[in-house]
Design an enzyme around this catalytic site. Structure first.
Site, PDB file in Angstrom:
ATOM      1  N   ASN A   1     -15.015  -3.898 -20.448  1.00  0.00           N
ATOM      2  CA  ASN A   1     -14.855  -2.308 -20.784  1.00  0.00           C
ATOM      3  C   ASN A   1     -15.715  -2.185 -21.857  1.00  0.00           C
ATOM      4  OD1 ASN A   1     -13.957   0.103 -21.707  1.00  0.00           O
ATOM      5  ND2 ASN A   1     -11.896  -0.529 -22.393  1.00  0.00           N
TER       6      ASN A   1
ATOM      7  N   LYS B   1     -16.401   0.731 -23.276  1.00  0.00           N
ATOM      8  CA  LYS B   1     -16.034   1.585 -24.193  1.00  0.00           C
ATOM      9  C   LYS B   1     -17.144   2.581 -24.308  1.00  0.00           C
ATOM     10  CE  LYS B   1     -12.600  -1.375 -26.118  1.00  0.00           C
ATOM     11  NZ  LYS B   1     -11.688  -1.666 -27.252  1.00  0.00           N
TER      12      LYS B   1
ATOM     13  N   HIS C   1      -5.613   3.294 -21.400  1.00  0.00           N
ATOM     14  CA  HIS C   1      -6.083   2.381 -22.332  1.00  0.00           C
ATOM     15  C   HIS C   1      -5.383   2.961 -23.988  1.00  0.00           C
ATOM     16  CE1 HIS C   1      -8.509   0.278 -25.448  1.00  0.00           C
ATOM     17  NE2 HIS C   1      -9.006  -0.554 -24.197  1.00  0.00           N
TER      18      HIS C   1
ATOM     19  N   GLU D   1      -6.611   3.227 -26.572  1.00  0.00           N
ATOM     20  CA  GLU D   1      -7.296   4.154 -27.367  1.00  0.00           C
ATOM     21  C   GLU D   1      -7.190   5.480 -27.007  1.00  0.00           C
ATOM     22  OE1 GLU D   1     -10.859   1.876 -26.968  1.00  0.00           O
ATOM     23  OE2 GLU D   1     -10.340   0.388 -28.241  1.00  0.00           O
TER      24      GLU D   1
ATOM     25  N   GLU E   1      -2.661  -5.665 -22.777  1.00  0.00           N
ATOM     26  CA  GLU E   1      -3.570  -5.520 -24.254  1.00  0.00           C
ATOM     27  C   GLU E   1      -2.665  -5.076 -25.177  1.00  0.00           C
ATOM     28  OE1 GLU E   1      -7.897  -4.617 -22.803  1.00  0.00           O
ATOM     29  OE2 GLU E   1      -6.903  -2.997 -23.331  1.00  0.00           O
TER      30      GLU E   1
ATOM     31  N   GLY F   1     -10.215  -5.493 -30.656  1.00  0.00           N
ATOM     32  CA  GLY F   1     -11.150  -5.099 -31.689  1.00  0.00           C
ATOM     33  C   GLY F   1     -10.921  -5.763 -33.119  1.00  0.00           C
TER      34      GLY F   1
ATOM     35  N   SER G   1      -9.532  -9.227 -27.604  1.00  0.00           N
ATOM     36  CA  SER G   1     -10.495 -10.096 -28.591  1.00  0.00           C
ATOM     37  C   SER G   1     -10.782 -11.537 -27.528  1.00  0.00           C
ATOM     38  CB  SER G   1     -10.045 -10.561 -29.676  1.00  0.00           C
ATOM     39  OG  SER G   1      -9.956  -9.528 -30.633  1.00  0.00           O
TER      40      SER G   1
HETATM   41  P1  13P Z   1     -12.173  -6.352 -27.533  1.00  0.00           P
HETATM   42  O1  13P Z   1     -12.204  -7.293 -26.458  1.00  0.00           O
HETATM   43  O2  13P Z   1     -13.077  -5.770 -28.217  1.00  0.00           O
HETATM   44  O3  13P Z   1     -10.832  -6.636 -28.425  1.00  0.00           O
HETATM   45  O4  13P Z   1     -11.516  -5.086 -26.705  1.00  0.00           O
HETATM   46  C1  13P Z   1     -10.257  -5.413 -25.674  1.00  0.00           C
HETATM   47  C2  13P Z   1     -10.212  -3.886 -25.006  1.00  0.00           C
HETATM   48  O5  13P Z   1      -9.624  -2.951 -25.619  1.00  0.00           O
HETATM   49  C3  13P Z   1     -10.626  -4.022 -23.674  1.00  0.00           C
HETATM   50  O6  13P Z   1     -10.135  -2.819 -22.703  1.00  0.00           O
END
Ligand code: 13P
Length: 253
Positions: free
Chosen positions: A9, A11, A94, A96, A166, A172, A212
Site C-alpha cells: 500500500n 498510500k 483503511h 487512515e 491492521e 507507521g 510495520s
Molecule cells: P506501515 O507498513 O507503514 O506500518 O503501514 C501499514 C499499512 O497501513 C498498510 O496499509
C-alpha cells in the site's frame, strides 16, 4: 498449500514517473509467486502501473473507491472507472480513511458490495486503536467491524474478500504486533467469519497482517498458520525491501 497475498500500500507516495520505474523493476524480478503479489497505488498512477506490470502476473489496484456508479460526487472515483483500467484489487476501510475521511462501516459495506459485483477483489482493513487494546476490547471491536462490514454479503461473494488486520498502533510506528499477537487476532477473525458463514468459508478467506511489516520481521509473521500475507506500507516503497518480503512468502511455500 497455504495461499498468500503480499500487497504493498503506497498510500500518498510516488509520482507517476517513479511508479512506472518501480513497476518495471518489480516485473524484472520474475517472482515465482508473482500471482500472490500486488501493489495498491494512487489513482493517478494506476494506468501507468497497470501497463508496466502487464504479463507479469503481479496484481495492482486502488486504495479507495466510491460506492455509486456515477453522479454528482465531486472528486470521487467509481468502480466502473477502476474496472476500465483493469484493476485487480481495491483497499476498503483503511484506518487512515476511517480516521481522516469519515469512512464508516456503512460506507465500507456499500463499497465492498459495489466492488464484489464488479469482480474487483476488495482488501478490507480492520483493526483497533491502542486505547481499545489497552482496555482489552480489541476482539469485540474487530468482531463488530467484521459483522458490520459483511452485513448482507452472501457467502459466495464474502469469501472473495481479502481481510487485512491492521492494528492502528502498529501502522507507521515501527511498532509491529508480535507474531503471536498478529496470529491470535487473525485466527480470531477467521473464527468470527466462520461463525457468520461456515468453516469452509473460513478456511478459504485470506487474512493478512499489516503494520510495520518489513524484511526483518516478515518471515516470522508469515509463518503463522492464520496469516496469509501482508499489507505493507513503508516497506513497500522500496523495490528491494518489498521484494525481500515477497521472497520470504515464496520460501514458506
Ligand atoms: P506501515 O507498513 O507503514 O506500518 O503501514 C501499514 C499499512 O497501513 C498498510 O496499509
Amino acid at each position: 498449500m497455504k495461499k498468500f497475498l503480499i500487497a504493498g500500500n503506497w498510500k500518498m507516495n510516488k509520482l507517476t514517473s517513479e511508479a512506472g520505474a518501480f513497476a518495471e523493476e518489480l516485473k524484472a524480478k520474475n517472482f515465482t509467486n508473482a500471482e500472490e503479489v500486488a501493489i495498491l497505488v494512487p489513482f493517478t498512477q494506476l494506468a501507468e502501473v497497470g501497463s508496466k506490470l502487464a504479463g507479469s502476473g503481479i496484481g495492482f489496484g486502488a486504495q479507495n473507491v466510491h460506492f455509486e456508479k456515477s453522479g454528482a460526487f465531486t472528486g470521487e472515483i467509481s468502480v466502473p472507472m477502476l474496472q476500465e483500467i483493469g484493476v485487480d484489487y481495491c483497499i476498503v476501510g483503511h484506518s487512515e480513511r476511517r480516521e481522516y475521511f469519515g469512512e464508516t462501516d456503512l460506507t465500507v459495506n456499500k463499497k465492498l458490495k459495489a466492488l464484489l459485483e464488479a469482480g474487483i477483489t476488495p482488501i478490507l482493513c480492520v483493526g483497533e486503536s491502542l486505547e481499545v487494546r489497552e482496555g482489552k476490547g480489541e476482539q469485540t471491536f474487530v468482531a463488530n467491524q467484521v459483522f458490520a462490514d459483511f452485513e448482507g454479503i452472501p457467502r459466495n461473494m464474502a469469501t472473495k474478500v481479502v481481510i487485512a488486520y491492521e492494528p492502528i498502533w502498529a501502522i507507521g510506528t515501527g511498532k509491529t504486533a508480535t507474531p503471536e499477537q498478529a496470529e491470535e487476532m487473525c485466527a480470531f477473525i477467521r473464527g468470527v467469519f466462520g461463525g457468520m458463514y461456515d468453516n469452509e468459508a473460513a478456511d478459504e478467506i485470506l487474512i493478512l497482517y499489516g503494520g510495520s511489516m518489513k524484511p526483518s520481521n516478515a518471515a516470522d509473521l508469515l509463518a503463522k498458520p492464520d496469516i496469509n500475507g501482508g499489507l505493507i506500507g513503508g516497506a513497500s516503497l522500496k523495490v528491494d525491501d518489498f521484494s525481500a518480503i515477497v521472497d520470504a512468502a515464496a520460501q514458506l511455500k
